[in-house]
Design an enzyme around this catalytic site. Structure first.
Site, PDB file in Angstrom:
ATOM      1  N   SER A  13      23.656  -2.608  -9.378  1.00 40.46           N
ATOM      2  CA  SER A  13      22.747  -1.827 -10.195  1.00 40.46           C
ATOM      3  C   SER A  13      23.497  -1.179 -11.348  1.00 40.46           C
ATOM      4  CB  SER A  13      22.108  -0.740  -9.329  1.00 40.46           C
ATOM      5  OG  SER A  13      21.114  -0.088 -10.046  1.00 40.46           O
ATOM      6  N   SER A  17      18.939  -4.319  -9.911  1.00 41.53           N
ATOM      7  CA  SER A  17      17.650  -3.636 -10.075  1.00 41.53           C
ATOM      8  C   SER A  17      17.189  -3.714 -11.516  1.00 41.53           C
ATOM      9  CB  SER A  17      17.744  -2.147  -9.750  1.00 41.53           C
ATOM     10  OG  SER A  17      18.712  -1.895  -8.815  1.00 41.53           O
ATOM     11  N   ARG A  71      19.908 -12.335 -19.620  1.00 41.49           N
ATOM     12  CA  ARG A  71      19.069 -11.447 -20.435  1.00 41.49           C
ATOM     13  C   ARG A  71      17.593 -11.906 -20.385  1.00 41.49           C
ATOM     14  NH1 ARG A  71      18.798  -6.175 -21.765  1.00 41.49           N
ATOM     15  NH2 ARG A  71      16.555  -6.413 -21.973  1.00 41.49           N
ATOM     16  N   THR A  98      10.790  -1.007  -9.118  1.00 43.44           N
ATOM     17  CA  THR A  98      11.784  -1.996  -9.570  1.00 43.44           C
ATOM     18  C   THR A  98      11.380  -3.402  -9.155  1.00 43.44           C
ATOM     19  OG1 THR A  98      12.986  -1.797  -7.488  1.00 43.44           O
ATOM     20  CG2 THR A  98      13.769  -0.443  -9.330  1.00 43.44           C
ATOM     21  N   LYS A 144      27.845 -10.106 -29.891  1.00 42.23           N
ATOM     22  CA  LYS A 144      26.381 -10.306 -29.897  1.00 42.23           C
ATOM     23  C   LYS A 144      25.850 -10.708 -28.518  1.00 42.23           C
ATOM     24  CE  LYS A 144      25.759 -10.002 -34.516  1.00 42.23           C
ATOM     25  NZ  LYS A 144      26.911  -9.079 -34.722  1.00 42.23           N
ATOM     26  N   SER A 157      24.498  -9.207 -24.585  1.00 45.19           N
ATOM     27  CA  SER A 157      24.017  -8.052 -23.833  1.00 45.19           C
ATOM     28  C   SER A 157      25.137  -7.567 -22.912  1.00 45.19           C
ATOM     29  CB  SER A 157      22.796  -8.464 -23.006  1.00 45.19           C
ATOM     30  OG  SER A 157      22.754  -7.722 -21.806  1.00 45.19           O
ATOM     31  N   PRO A 158      25.548  -6.287 -23.034  1.00 41.35           N
ATOM     32  CA  PRO A 158      26.631  -5.784 -22.175  1.00 41.35           C
ATOM     33  C   PRO A 158      26.321  -5.916 -20.686  1.00 41.35           C
ATOM     34  CG  PRO A 158      26.215  -4.248 -23.963  1.00 41.35           C
ATOM     35  CD  PRO A 158      25.142  -5.281 -24.035  1.00 41.35           C
ATOM     36  N   ASP A 159      25.059  -5.640 -20.327  1.00 35.80           N
ATOM     37  CA  ASP A 159      24.713  -5.717 -18.910  1.00 35.80           C
ATOM     38  C   ASP A 159      24.861  -7.157 -18.415  1.00 35.80           C
ATOM     39  OD1 ASP A 159      23.562  -4.368 -16.488  1.00 35.80           O
ATOM     40  OD2 ASP A 159      22.145  -6.009 -16.737  1.00 35.80           O
ATOM     41  N   TYR A 201      11.764   1.442   2.055  1.00 35.03           N
ATOM     42  CA  TYR A 201      12.315   2.748   2.422  1.00 35.03           C
ATOM     43  C   TYR A 201      11.764   3.293   3.738  1.00 35.03           C
ATOM     44  CZ  TYR A 201      13.802   2.312  -2.399  1.00 35.03           C
ATOM     45  OH  TYR A 201      14.353   1.838  -3.544  1.00 35.03           O
ATOM     46  N   HIS A 231      16.196   7.908  -1.516  1.00 27.67           N
ATOM     47  CA  HIS A 231      15.728   6.943  -2.505  1.00 27.67           C
ATOM     48  C   HIS A 231      14.214   6.744  -2.563  1.00 27.67           C
ATOM     49  CE1 HIS A 231      16.444   3.847  -5.334  1.00 27.67           C
ATOM     50  NE2 HIS A 231      17.582   3.399  -4.850  1.00 27.67           N
ATOM     51  N   PRO A 278      21.756   6.766  -2.529  1.00 26.47           N
ATOM     52  CA  PRO A 278      22.936   6.705  -3.390  1.00 26.47           C
ATOM     53  C   PRO A 278      23.616   8.067  -3.560  1.00 26.47           C
ATOM     54  CG  PRO A 278      21.026   5.695  -4.442  1.00 26.47           C
ATOM     55  CD  PRO A 278      20.522   6.498  -3.274  1.00 26.47           C
ATOM     56  N   SER A 333      14.003  -2.213 -13.949  1.00 26.55           N
ATOM     57  CA  SER A 333      12.966  -1.189 -13.961  1.00 26.55           C
ATOM     58  C   SER A 333      11.593  -1.786 -14.248  1.00 26.55           C
ATOM     59  CB  SER A 333      13.313  -0.159 -15.037  1.00 26.55           C
ATOM     60  OG  SER A 333      12.291   0.791 -15.090  1.00 26.55           O
TER      61      SER A 333
HETATM   62  N1  COA Z   1      23.840  -7.995 -29.163  1.00 31.21           N
HETATM   63  C1  COA Z   1      24.205  -6.724 -29.432  1.00 31.21           C
HETATM   64  N2  COA Z   1      23.801  -5.656 -28.702  1.00 31.21           N
HETATM   65  C2  COA Z   1      23.013  -5.899 -27.649  1.00 31.21           C
HETATM   66  C3  COA Z   1      22.605  -7.196 -27.283  1.00 31.21           C
HETATM   67  C4  COA Z   1      23.058  -8.287 -28.111  1.00 31.21           C
HETATM   68  N3  COA Z   1      22.713  -9.553 -27.860  1.00 31.21           N
HETATM   69  N4  COA Z   1      21.840  -7.118 -26.208  1.00 31.21           N
HETATM   70  C5  COA Z   1      21.759  -5.819 -25.869  1.00 31.21           C
HETATM   71  N5  COA Z   1      22.449  -5.068 -26.753  1.00 31.21           N
HETATM   72  C6  COA Z   1      22.592  -3.603 -26.780  1.00 31.21           C
HETATM   73  C7  COA Z   1      21.264  -2.903 -26.514  1.00 31.21           C
HETATM   74  O1  COA Z   1      20.552  -2.712 -27.711  1.00 31.21           O
HETATM   75  C8  COA Z   1      21.721  -1.586 -25.902  1.00 31.21           C
HETATM   76  O2  COA Z   1      22.186  -0.722 -26.931  1.00 31.21           O
HETATM   77  P1  COA Z   1      22.469   0.881 -26.686  1.00 31.21           P
HETATM   78  O3  COA Z   1      23.821   0.984 -26.038  1.00 31.21           O
HETATM   79  O4  COA Z   1      22.481   1.413 -28.055  1.00 31.21           O
HETATM   80  O5  COA Z   1      21.358   1.413 -25.828  1.00 31.21           O
HETATM   81  C9  COA Z   1      22.927  -1.983 -25.102  1.00 31.21           C
HETATM   82  O6  COA Z   1      23.411  -3.200 -25.697  1.00 31.21           O
HETATM   83  C10 COA Z   1      22.650  -2.192 -23.641  1.00 31.21           C
HETATM   84  O7  COA Z   1      21.783  -3.286 -23.429  1.00 31.21           O
HETATM   85  P2  COA Z   1      21.945  -4.237 -22.165  1.00 31.21           P
HETATM   86  O8  COA Z   1      23.339  -4.219 -21.719  1.00 31.21           O
HETATM   87  O9  COA Z   1      21.338  -5.567 -22.478  1.00 31.21           O
HETATM   88  O10 COA Z   1      21.155  -3.537 -21.012  1.00 31.21           O
HETATM   89  P3  COA Z   1      19.876  -2.629 -20.979  1.00 31.21           P
HETATM   90  O11 COA Z   1      20.226  -1.269 -21.450  1.00 31.21           O
HETATM   91  O12 COA Z   1      18.744  -3.332 -21.618  1.00 31.21           O
HETATM   92  O13 COA Z   1      19.650  -2.525 -19.413  1.00 31.21           O
HETATM   93  C11 COA Z   1      18.811  -3.094 -17.278  1.00 31.21           C
HETATM   94  C12 COA Z   1      19.360  -3.639 -18.611  1.00 31.21           C
HETATM   95  C13 COA Z   1      18.445  -4.258 -16.397  1.00 31.21           C
HETATM   96  C14 COA Z   1      19.889  -2.280 -16.599  1.00 31.21           C
HETATM   97  C15 COA Z   1      17.557  -2.209 -17.603  1.00 31.21           C
HETATM   98  O14 COA Z   1      16.558  -3.004 -18.190  1.00 31.21           O
HETATM   99  C16 COA Z   1      16.930  -1.609 -16.391  1.00 31.21           C
HETATM  100  O15 COA Z   1      16.010  -2.159 -15.814  1.00 31.21           O
HETATM  101  N6  COA Z   1      17.436  -0.416 -15.977  1.00 31.21           N
HETATM  102  C17 COA Z   1      16.980   0.281 -14.799  1.00 31.21           C
HETATM  103  C18 COA Z   1      17.792  -0.130 -13.604  1.00 31.21           C
HETATM  104  C19 COA Z   1      17.570   0.776 -12.459  1.00 31.21           C
HETATM  105  O16 COA Z   1      16.480   1.213 -12.168  1.00 31.21           O
HETATM  106  N7  COA Z   1      18.675   1.099 -11.777  1.00 31.21           N
HETATM  107  C20 COA Z   1      18.695   2.067 -10.738  1.00 31.21           C
HETATM  108  C21 COA Z   1      18.413   1.547  -9.408  1.00 31.21           C
HETATM  109  S1  COA Z   1      18.658   2.856  -8.245  1.00 31.21           S
END
Ligand code: COA
Length: 635
Positions: free
Chosen positions: A563, A463, A513, A474, A435, A437-439, A116, A352, A129, A465
């Protein structure tokens, strides 16, 4: 901005997102709990320094999908040399471990400096942002002012929790998070320097500020938001004060001094010295810098169709639309600016350096819910003194700087292509039902979309956390993996069976994941590599060859900078690409839809934000269809 870049295996936390409050964030106590913040912080672990060998191995693995085999071989050799017994790698690693033993967080100060404060492109588009809220229910100046009064009251409500140390602690993967960033976003400001900027935080001063700055029609005002007895102004009082500001600035025009903050940082550093030579100017700038936050009451914006409303609102939040519109109605160095248009458009822009998106979004979620519950009474003519207008003496030289800033800002505004899309077919619900991870599912869809457009994989940044650690910021999740590459190459290959494609998809999602877990537990590679490089510089040693390698440059050229910023409110954060031929992609996965903000630069003929947004939508739908049409082994 984000392009900078053991012991035994770490126990991975269960997949679990940042615990988001479902309702208005409630203080843990009605009264001040002195020392609570510090005792929480002291209980947090320190950021570990990952083992050297682990990082070198993981770095090679991360390069596989994005570099040529010969480049990979070359890097392998460089890494072997780097790790030789008694060699440079070991020396730097020891230096880092020593630093970790002496500091609260071995990385964060370096990170803020490199990512930064020493980053010289304009903060506008390139670093700060924007955040777009749903359109609010007003369409004129009166509505704008009424909403603004409620918004200020909402921020003050949140601020009470910060001041009283009663903000509930957040958790990720069952672990408590560092709450420091909440204490850095109010009453702070970036200060331009000739070579490097700095950040001041007045919340910690002996006389913390009691005012915000309001900017309307390019004119800045001090708005005191506390009464002399320390109680906050009521929303009705704030309303009256805001009306006075608008009346005092509607008919008068003035030079848009704020546009200076959109400049390249070296230019702004010089212009700043020139601006504050004048005592009146210096006092005015100081009042802005010291203020709790800035509220931008925007003027008119271009008329747009409903379809492009959100994209235009994102542009308004990110850069203000150019000098003709609202870019001069800002102070972009201010850590937090709330932006309210006359047509119900509402959002924020934040600088930021002090914080990531999640604390900002938590604050905004609180404010939005607060404003929904609050009804204003009838405005009465209160006896409060009128807000003070901040004066600027504009010399010929300052005028020239303003004209130059307008010109550069307009070029940048024309260059940015922003597309906000609501993917309405599904949200987190579908990956969860499978089953996954949505992310990870969304990130793999991004890889598929990119591969379909360009027929190769690119270095991708997401990113992660590090807030499980004290003062954590991050690290990078490298979303382009060998597993994601195998999946995207197979997906449109007619010779491949659907069952094979599903298996490759599962592997790609799992790999993502796993990387995420590695990153949030402080075992990813990017910040460690950066640390080793910084340590070499600190010790005045030659920068190791591994950092001069073409593969390293490729690994840091993030054509996809992404992100996830989740929120309770149906909003989306947005930012610009970090390389000229790249994309910025920010997304907010809600339960049944996903908000995406995709950006690119018009001057790059290879990239197109709308095309990538469309490709992501198709990838998500195709991946769902694949899963629905293919019987899977019992999970
Ligand atoms: N089966 C079913 N559900 C699952 C799953 C699986 N295999 N894996 C994850 N899930 C669920 C989680 O329990 C969570 O449930 P919720 O909606 O009730 O909270 C949800 O799905 C989301 O999980 P997931 O998609 O895996 O992502 P996360 O919330 O763990 O986030 C990151 C991942 C990387 C975004 C997070 O760890 C992070 O670091 N966030 C910060 C990012 C940041 O700083 N951004 C800003 C930059 S300016």
């Amino acid at each position: 901005m984000w392009g900078i870049c053991s012991r035994t295996a770490v126990a991975m936390p269960k997949p679990c997102g940042l615990l988001k409050p479902r309702h208005l964030v409630k203080p843990v106590s009605a009264t001040r709990v002195a020392g609570r913040y510090q005792s929480h912080q002291k209980g947090l672990p320190s950021l570990p320094v990952p083992p050297l060998q682990q990082t070198c191995e993981r770095y090679l693995t991360a390069l596989e999908p994005i570099v040529e085999p010969e480049e990979l071989n070359n890097t392998r050799k460089l890494l072997e040399e780097f790790q030789e017994a008694g060699g440079l790698g070991e020396k730097l690693q020891r230096g880092l471990e020593k630093r970790a033993g002496k500091t609260e967080n071995w990385l964060s100060a370096w990170w803020v400096q490199v990512a930064y404060l020493e980053y010289r492109l304009p903060v506008v588009v390139h670093s700060s942002p924007g955040l777009v809220l749903p359109r609010m229910n007003f369409t004129n100046k009166q509505g704008q002012i009424r909403f603004a009064a409620k918004l200020i009251a909402g921020v003050l409500d949140f601020k009470t929790m910060i001041d009283n140390e009663t903000l509930p602690v957040e958790y990720l993967g069952g672990k408590p998070l560092c709450m420091n960033q909440y204490y850095e976003v109010l009453s702070s400001c970036r200060i331009p320097g000739l070579k490097r900027d700095s950040v001041v935080n007045h919340a910690k001063s002996s006389r913390p500020p009691k005012h915000i700055t309001v900017v309307h029609n390019h004119q800045f005002f001090i708005l005191d938001i506390y009464n002399s007895d320390g109680t906050p102004l009521t929303p009705d009082q704030l309303h009256v004060q805001l009306e006075k500001i608008c009346r005092a600035s509607s008919e008068t025009s003035s030079e848009p001094v704020g546009i200076l903050t959109t400049q390249h940082r070296d230019s702004w550093g010089k212009a700043y010295q020139n601006l504050i030579k004048d005592k009146t100017n210096k006092d005015s700038v100081s009042a802005i810098q010291r203020s709790i936050f800035t509220l931008c009451l925007d003027g008119a914006t271009p008329q747009v169709s409903d379809d492009s409303y959100r994209s235009c609102a994102a542009v308004q939040m990110l850069h203000g639309g150019g000098s003709r519109w609202n870019s001069g109605n800002r102070w972009f160095d201010k850590t937090l600016q709330f932006i309210i248009g006359e047509d119900g458009t509402c959002g924020a822009n934040y600088e930021h350096a002090p914080a990531e998106g999640p604390p900002i979004v938590a604050l905004i979620d609180h404010v939005v819910e607060f404003t929904r519950k609050l009804e204003l009474g009838q405005s009465t003519t209160g006896s409060l003194p009128s807000p003070q207008k901040l004066r600027f003496n504009i010399t010929a030289e300052i005028k020239k700087d303003i004209e130059e800033a307008k010109h550069s800002m307009n070029i940048l505004a024309d260059d940015l292509n922003m597309r906000v899309e609501v993917f309405g077919h599904f949200g987190k619900n579908v990956p969860k039902a499978h089953k996954m991870s949505p992310d990870a599912f969304i990130q793999v869809a991004l890889q598929l979309a990119y591969y379909r457009m360009y027929h190769h994989c690119c270095a991708t940044y997401e990113s992660a956390s590090l807030r499980m650690f004290r003062l954590g910021r991050t690290d990078t999740i490298r979303s382009a993996s060998s597993a994601s590459a195998s999946f995207v190459k197979a997906f449109d290959d007619p010779s491949k069976q659907n069952t094979d494609k599903v298996s490759l998809l599962e592997k790609a999602v799992k790999a993502h994941r796993t990387y995420t877990n590695m990153a949030i537990s402080g075992q990813a590679i990017d910040r460690h590599l950066l640390g080793l490089k910084m340590q070499a510089m600190e010790e005045k040693l030659s920068v190791p060859d591994v950092f001069k390698d073409a593969a390293y440059a490729k690994a840091l050229h993030y054509k996809l900078s992404t992100s996830q910023v989740p929120s309770k409110t149906d909003c989306v954060m947005c930012f610009g690409p970090v390389v000229p031929n790249g994309y910025g992609v920010c997304y907010n996965p809600m339960d049944d839809h996903i908000n995406f903000a995709v950006s690119s630069f018009n001057t790059c003929k290879e990239t197109n934000a709308a095309h990538l947004a469309q490709a992501v939508e198709e990838a998500l739908l195709d991946m769902r269809t694949l899963l629905e049409q293919t019987p899977r082994a019992k999970l």
